[in-house]
Scaffold this active site. Structure first.
Site, PDB file in Angstrom:
ATOM      1  N   ARG A  90     -18.385  -0.088 -43.416  1.00 22.30           N
ATOM      2  CA  ARG A  90     -19.333   0.937 -42.989  1.00 22.30           C
ATOM      3  C   ARG A  90     -19.437   2.037 -44.055  1.00 22.30           C
ATOM      4  O   ARG A  90     -18.431   2.657 -44.414  1.00 22.30           O
ATOM      5  CB  ARG A  90     -18.864   1.547 -41.663  1.00 22.30           C
ATOM      6  CG  ARG A  90     -19.640   2.754 -41.204  1.00 22.30           C
ATOM      7  CD  ARG A  90     -21.014   2.389 -40.700  1.00 22.30           C
ATOM      8  NE  ARG A  90     -21.679   3.531 -40.076  1.00 22.30           N
ATOM      9  CZ  ARG A  90     -22.955   3.521 -39.714  1.00 22.30           C
ATOM     10  NH1 ARG A  90     -23.698   2.430 -39.895  1.00 22.30           N
ATOM     11  NH2 ARG A  90     -23.498   4.579 -39.156  1.00 22.30           N
ATOM     12  N   GLU A 127       4.079  -2.791 -13.629  1.00 26.80           N
ATOM     13  CA  GLU A 127       5.520  -3.038 -13.823  1.00 26.80           C
ATOM     14  C   GLU A 127       6.291  -1.766 -14.149  1.00 26.80           C
ATOM     15  O   GLU A 127       7.186  -1.753 -14.996  1.00 26.80           O
ATOM     16  CB  GLU A 127       5.743  -4.121 -14.884  1.00 26.80           C
ATOM     17  CG  GLU A 127       5.425  -5.491 -14.328  1.00 26.80           C
ATOM     18  CD  GLU A 127       5.762  -6.612 -15.277  1.00 26.80           C
ATOM     19  OE1 GLU A 127       6.825  -6.561 -15.905  1.00 26.80           O
ATOM     20  OE2 GLU A 127       4.939  -7.529 -15.385  1.00 26.80           O
ATOM     21  N   GLY A 145     -17.184   5.080 -34.308  1.00 27.75           N
ATOM     22  CA  GLY A 145     -18.219   6.044 -33.939  1.00 27.75           C
ATOM     23  C   GLY A 145     -19.014   5.537 -32.740  1.00 27.75           C
ATOM     24  O   GLY A 145     -18.454   4.982 -31.784  1.00 27.75           O
ATOM     25  N   PRO A 163       0.819  -1.224   0.000  1.00 25.87           N
ATOM     26  CA  PRO A 163       0.000   0.000   0.000  1.00 25.87           C
ATOM     27  C   PRO A 163       0.851   1.272   0.000  1.00 25.87           C
ATOM     28  O   PRO A 163       0.503   2.245  -0.658  1.00 25.87           O
ATOM     29  CB  PRO A 163      -0.813  -0.134   1.295  1.00 25.87           C
ATOM     30  CG  PRO A 163      -0.897  -1.602   1.539  1.00 25.87           C
ATOM     31  CD  PRO A 163       0.395  -2.184   1.038  1.00 25.87           C
ATOM     32  N   TRP A 201      -2.418  -5.425  -4.910  1.00 27.73           N
ATOM     33  CA  TRP A 201      -2.494  -5.488  -6.374  1.00 27.73           C
ATOM     34  C   TRP A 201      -1.877  -6.768  -6.931  1.00 27.73           C
ATOM     35  O   TRP A 201      -1.461  -6.779  -8.090  1.00 27.73           O
ATOM     36  CB  TRP A 201      -1.802  -4.285  -7.029  1.00 27.73           C
ATOM     37  CG  TRP A 201      -2.652  -3.073  -7.121  1.00 27.73           C
ATOM     38  CD1 TRP A 201      -2.440  -1.883  -6.508  1.00 27.73           C
ATOM     39  CD2 TRP A 201      -3.875  -2.942  -7.857  1.00 27.73           C
ATOM     40  NE1 TRP A 201      -3.450  -1.021  -6.821  1.00 27.73           N
ATOM     41  CE2 TRP A 201      -4.335  -1.644  -7.649  1.00 27.73           C
ATOM     42  CE3 TRP A 201      -4.625  -3.817  -8.663  1.00 27.73           C
ATOM     43  CZ2 TRP A 201      -5.518  -1.175  -8.211  1.00 27.73           C
ATOM     44  CZ3 TRP A 201      -5.791  -3.349  -9.229  1.00 27.73           C
ATOM     45  CH2 TRP A 201      -6.231  -2.043  -9.003  1.00 27.73           C
ATOM     46  N   ILE A 202      -1.815  -7.828  -6.149  1.00 29.28           N
ATOM     47  CA  ILE A 202      -1.065  -8.996  -6.585  1.00 29.28           C
ATOM     48  C   ILE A 202      -1.879  -9.820  -7.592  1.00 29.28           C
ATOM     49  O   ILE A 202      -2.927 -10.392  -7.256  1.00 29.28           O
ATOM     50  CB  ILE A 202      -0.618  -9.846  -5.370  1.00 29.28           C
ATOM     51  CG1 ILE A 202       0.160  -8.954  -4.382  1.00 29.28           C
ATOM     52  CG2 ILE A 202       0.207 -11.050  -5.829  1.00 29.28           C
ATOM     53  CD1 ILE A 202       1.278  -8.114  -5.002  1.00 29.28           C
ATOM     54  N   GLY A 206       4.897   1.620  -4.205  1.00 26.94           N
ATOM     55  CA  GLY A 206       4.548   1.229  -5.574  1.00 26.94           C
ATOM     56  C   GLY A 206       5.729   1.448  -6.493  1.00 26.94           C
ATOM     57  O   GLY A 206       6.606   0.597  -6.613  1.00 26.94           O
ATOM     58  N   SER A 207       5.795   2.641  -7.094  1.00 26.28           N
ATOM     59  CA  SER A 207       6.909   2.947  -8.008  1.00 26.28           C
ATOM     60  C   SER A 207       8.255   2.805  -7.298  1.00 26.28           C
ATOM     61  O   SER A 207       9.236   2.367  -7.892  1.00 26.28           O
ATOM     62  CB  SER A 207       6.775   4.375  -8.539  1.00 26.28           C
ATOM     63  OG  SER A 207       5.573   4.517  -9.259  1.00 26.28           O
TER      64      SER A 207
HETATM   65  C1  LIG Z   1      -3.945  -4.538 -12.502  1.00 22.96           C
HETATM   66  C2  LIG Z   1      -2.648  -4.436 -11.783  1.00 22.96           C
HETATM   67  C3  LIG Z   1      -1.864  -5.562 -11.627  1.00 22.96           C
HETATM   68  C4  LIG Z   1      -0.692  -5.502 -10.846  1.00 22.96           C
HETATM   69  N1  LIG Z   1       0.000  -6.654 -10.593  1.00 22.96           N
HETATM   70  C5  LIG Z   1       1.021  -6.623  -9.687  1.00 22.96           C
HETATM   71  C6  LIG Z   1       1.660  -7.831  -9.264  1.00 22.96           C
HETATM   72  O1  LIG Z   1       1.331  -8.938  -9.726  1.00 22.96           O
HETATM   73  N2  LIG Z   1       2.645  -7.755  -8.344  1.00 22.96           N
HETATM   74  C7  LIG Z   1       3.043  -6.563  -7.801  1.00 22.96           C
HETATM   75  O2  LIG Z   1       3.932  -6.569  -6.970  1.00 22.96           O
HETATM   76  N3  LIG Z   1       2.458  -5.401  -8.180  1.00 22.96           N
HETATM   77  C8  LIG Z   1       1.464  -5.400  -9.105  1.00 22.96           C
HETATM   78  N4  LIG Z   1       0.849  -4.227  -9.495  1.00 22.96           N
HETATM   79  C9  LIG Z   1       1.294  -2.960  -8.915  1.00 22.96           C
HETATM   80  C10 LIG Z   1       1.953  -2.034  -9.917  1.00 22.96           C
HETATM   81  O3  LIG Z   1       3.232  -2.503 -10.250  1.00 22.96           O
HETATM   82  C11 LIG Z   1       1.952  -0.620  -9.312  1.00 22.96           C
HETATM   83  O4  LIG Z   1       0.607  -0.172  -9.304  1.00 22.96           O
HETATM   84  C12 LIG Z   1       2.821   0.340 -10.091  1.00 22.96           C
HETATM   85  O5  LIG Z   1       4.179   0.021  -9.929  1.00 22.96           O
HETATM   86  C13 LIG Z   1       2.602   1.795  -9.652  1.00 22.96           C
HETATM   87  O6  LIG Z   1       2.644   1.920  -8.254  1.00 22.96           O
HETATM   88  P1  LIG Z   1       1.460   2.697  -7.485  1.00 22.96           P
HETATM   89  O7  LIG Z   1       0.181   2.164  -7.994  1.00 22.96           O
HETATM   90  O8  LIG Z   1       1.715   2.604  -6.019  1.00 22.96           O
HETATM   91  O9  LIG Z   1       1.574   4.191  -7.965  1.00 22.96           O
HETATM   92  P2  LIG Z   1       2.540   5.336  -7.358  1.00 22.96           P
HETATM   93  O10 LIG Z   1       3.922   4.820  -7.265  1.00 22.96           O
HETATM   94  O11 LIG Z   1       1.918   5.902  -6.131  1.00 22.96           O
HETATM   95  O12 LIG Z   1       2.482   6.413  -8.532  1.00 22.96           O
HETATM   96  C14 LIG Z   1       1.424   7.347  -8.662  1.00 22.96           C
HETATM   97  C15 LIG Z   1       1.794   8.345  -9.764  1.00 22.96           C
HETATM   98  O13 LIG Z   1       3.006   9.025  -9.429  1.00 22.96           O
HETATM   99  C16 LIG Z   1       3.958   8.883 -10.466  1.00 22.96           C
HETATM  100  N5  LIG Z   1       5.311   8.790  -9.894  1.00 22.96           N
HETATM  101  C17 LIG Z   1       5.727   8.080  -8.803  1.00 22.96           C
HETATM  102  N6  LIG Z   1       7.041   8.211  -8.638  1.00 22.96           N
HETATM  103  C18 LIG Z   1       7.495   9.029  -9.625  1.00 22.96           C
HETATM  104  C19 LIG Z   1       8.773   9.540 -10.002  1.00 22.96           C
HETATM  105  N7  LIG Z   1       9.899   9.245  -9.322  1.00 22.96           N
HETATM  106  N8  LIG Z   1       8.851  10.333 -11.102  1.00 22.96           N
HETATM  107  C20 LIG Z   1       7.742  10.648 -11.811  1.00 22.96           C
HETATM  108  N9  LIG Z   1       6.495  10.182 -11.517  1.00 22.96           N
HETATM  109  C21 LIG Z   1       6.378   9.384 -10.438  1.00 22.96           C
HETATM  110  C22 LIG Z   1       3.570   7.592 -11.167  1.00 22.96           C
HETATM  111  O14 LIG Z   1       4.070   7.553 -12.504  1.00 22.96           O
HETATM  112  C23 LIG Z   1       2.054   7.663 -11.110  1.00 22.96           C
HETATM  113  O15 LIG Z   1       1.572   8.441 -12.155  1.00 22.96           O
HETATM  114  C24 LIG Z   1      -0.288  -4.253 -10.294  1.00 22.96           C
HETATM  115  C25 LIG Z   1      -1.051  -3.109 -10.519  1.00 22.96           C
HETATM  116  C26 LIG Z   1      -2.211  -3.178 -11.241  1.00 22.96           C
HETATM  117  C27 LIG Z   1      -3.040  -1.920 -11.417  1.00 22.96           C
END
Ligand SMILES: Cc1cc2nc3c(=O)[nH]c(=O)nc-3n(C[C@H](O)[C@H](O)[C@H](O)COP(=O)(O)OP(=O)(O)OC[C@H]3O[C@@H](n4cnc5c(N)ncnc54)[C@H](O)[C@@H]3O)c2cc1C
Length: 388
Positions: free
Chosen positions: A276, A371, A347, A136, A164-165, A139-140
């Site tokens: 079409r 990813e 359309g 939670p 999100w796994i 992420g990134s």
């Molecule tokens: C359907 C789905 C399947 C997934 N499957 C898996 C899985 O199997 N295993 C797993 O571990 N994870 C999984 N994920 C998680 C996924 O890898 C993350 O959602 C993704 O890495 C983004 O992290 P976040 O959602 O926390 O977004 P955040 O990291 O909070 O990012 C939010 C926004 O901020 C931007 N941002 C953040 N840091 C920076 C930076 N340094 N520079 C510029 N912009 C930035 C991002 O680009 C984004 O627009 C899944 C996600 C989804 C939606």
């Protein structure tokens, strides 16, 4: 069937056969299921999984010694992935998801661990698997994970929460990334293989989402989960490097998946525009429509060639972090653009759930996020140019 991208590749007979098998399976078994799977919302099509497994389409990427198809070159994997995802990207991604689980085991695992964890995937009824990195609060910035791995004798004790796994509700095995010391950031990240049956591992309810519903996502909770030392992949602190190596290939495969999706959108929109009639002629005769299709075709080819280049360099043993990020970035943004353009070409019918293109547009969006978002791909590419 639609348009084939001319790429100048000369495939071996074996490569060609595998790509053809994927193409036939996509047309006969995957494409017809796309709408129903989307409507089902949070249910993976396990019958398609079973049929594909019987044909070797869920384990083709595994070495033969583990019962897989031995298609270990990324170039062929890319071509197969593109065909499966031309049928439906969500189902295609489901069918190849065990490759994502297998990658960190191949990168970090001992021969004994590879035998133990990969052999079940090469059987006729392979289990589904999952890879758990995201949390939670992380992420990134994957190096900031807080799920802890505390050594206790011959075991580690894992505590934390993943979100999100993909495949979590069905997965029988997980690769879980935890940290032995969060202050070490990436140098503390360590990978473990954990069976679903491990006491203390629980999975939350399915997360309802915009598209790609063939794969079901959920949270995973780890409450004093005990993992034997022999199920740790690599040494303590090697997990992050293993994850990055996994991404090098998996991002190229996303480039391939999104090429397949964009190609599906192009094929559908082209056929529609040829049939079409408005203002007395097929709408493809209106230059605005024809030029949109031309732009779609150019984007499909661009995505394809970037994935082919990245896969070729990967197979030759080069470092490909930048090329892999480019393949994912361009592939996913082109898929978004092309599916959007397909909706426009149809359309009002493009907006209808009786046609697939609105669904494909929803499906495409995910690939700009998972990813590593598009911003993160740009970060990787710009770092290669000298940016911080
Ligand atoms: C359907 C789905 C399947 C997934 N499957 C898996 C899985 O199997 N295993 C797993 O571990 N994870 C999984 N994920 C998680 C996924 O890898 C993350 O959602 C993704 O890495 C983004 O992290 P976040 O959602 O926390 O977004 P955040 O990291 O909070 O990012 C939010 C926004 O901020 C931007 N941002 C953040 N840091 C920076 C930076 N340094 N520079 C510029 N912009 C930035 C991002 O680009 C984004 O627009 C899944 C996600 C989804 C939606």
């Amino acid at each position: 069937m639609g348009r084939t991208v001319r790429d100048g590749l000369r495939l071996t007979a074996e490569q060609g056969q595998f790509v053809e098998l994927a193409r036939e399976f996509a047309a006969g078994e995957i494409r017809p299921r796309g709408r129903a799977v989307d409507e089902a919302d949070v249910e993976s099509p396990l019958d398609v999984w079973d049929k594909a497994s019987a044909l070797g389409l869920t384990s083709f990427m595994l070495p033969e010694k583990y019962g897989g198809g031995g298609v270990t070159d990324l170039l062929t994997q890319v071509l197969v992935q593109q065909e499966l995802c031309h049928g439906d990207i969500g189902i295609g991604n489901l069918l190849t998801s065990n490759g994502f689980f297998g990658a960190p085991i191949e990168h970090l695992g001992t021969p004994e661990q590879q035998e133990r964890f990969l052999s079940p995937l090469g059987t006729e009824r392979p289990p589904l698997t999952a890879v758990a990195v995201t949390e939670p609060g992380s992420g990134s910035d994957a190096a900031s994970i807080q799920t802890s791995a505390r050594r206790s004798g011959d075991e580690y004790v894992l505590n934390g929460q993943k979100t999100w796994i993909s495949n979590a509700p069905y997965a029988e095995m997980f690769v879980i990334f935890a940290t032995v010391d969060p202050s070490l950031r990436s140098r503390g990240v360590t990978a473990f293989v954990v069976p679903r049956s491990a006491p203390g591992l629980t999975v939350g309810p399915p997360i309802r989402k915009m598209g790609q519903r063939a794969i079901v996502n959920a949270e995973v909770f780890l409450d004093d989960v005990r993992v034997p030392v022999e199920d740790r992949l690599g040494d303590e602190g090697q997990g992050f490097a293993g994850l990055m190596r996994t991404f090098d290939a998996s991002r190229i495969l996303i480039g391939a998946a999104t090429t397949g999706l964009a190609r599906a959108a192009l094929d559908f929109a082209t056929a529609y525009a040829a049939g079409r009639v408005q203002f007395g002629v097929p709408i493809i005769q209106h230059q605005a429509v024809a030029f949109r299709l031309a732009d779609m075709a150019t984007r499909v080819d661009t995505s394809h060639m970037l994935t082919v280049r990245a896969a070729t360099l990967y197979d030759q043993g080069h470092a490909v972090a930048q090329e892999s990020a480019m393949a994912k970035l361009v592939g996913s943004e082109n898929a978004m653009w092309c599916t959007h353009a397909a909706v426009q070409t149809l359309g009002g019918y493009g907006y209808s759930r009786d046609y697939p293109v609105e669904r494909w547009m929803r499906d495409a969006k995910l690939e700009e996020i998972e990813e590593g978002t598009s911003d993160i791909q740009r970060l990787v590419i710009s770092r290669g140019l000298g940016a911080r």
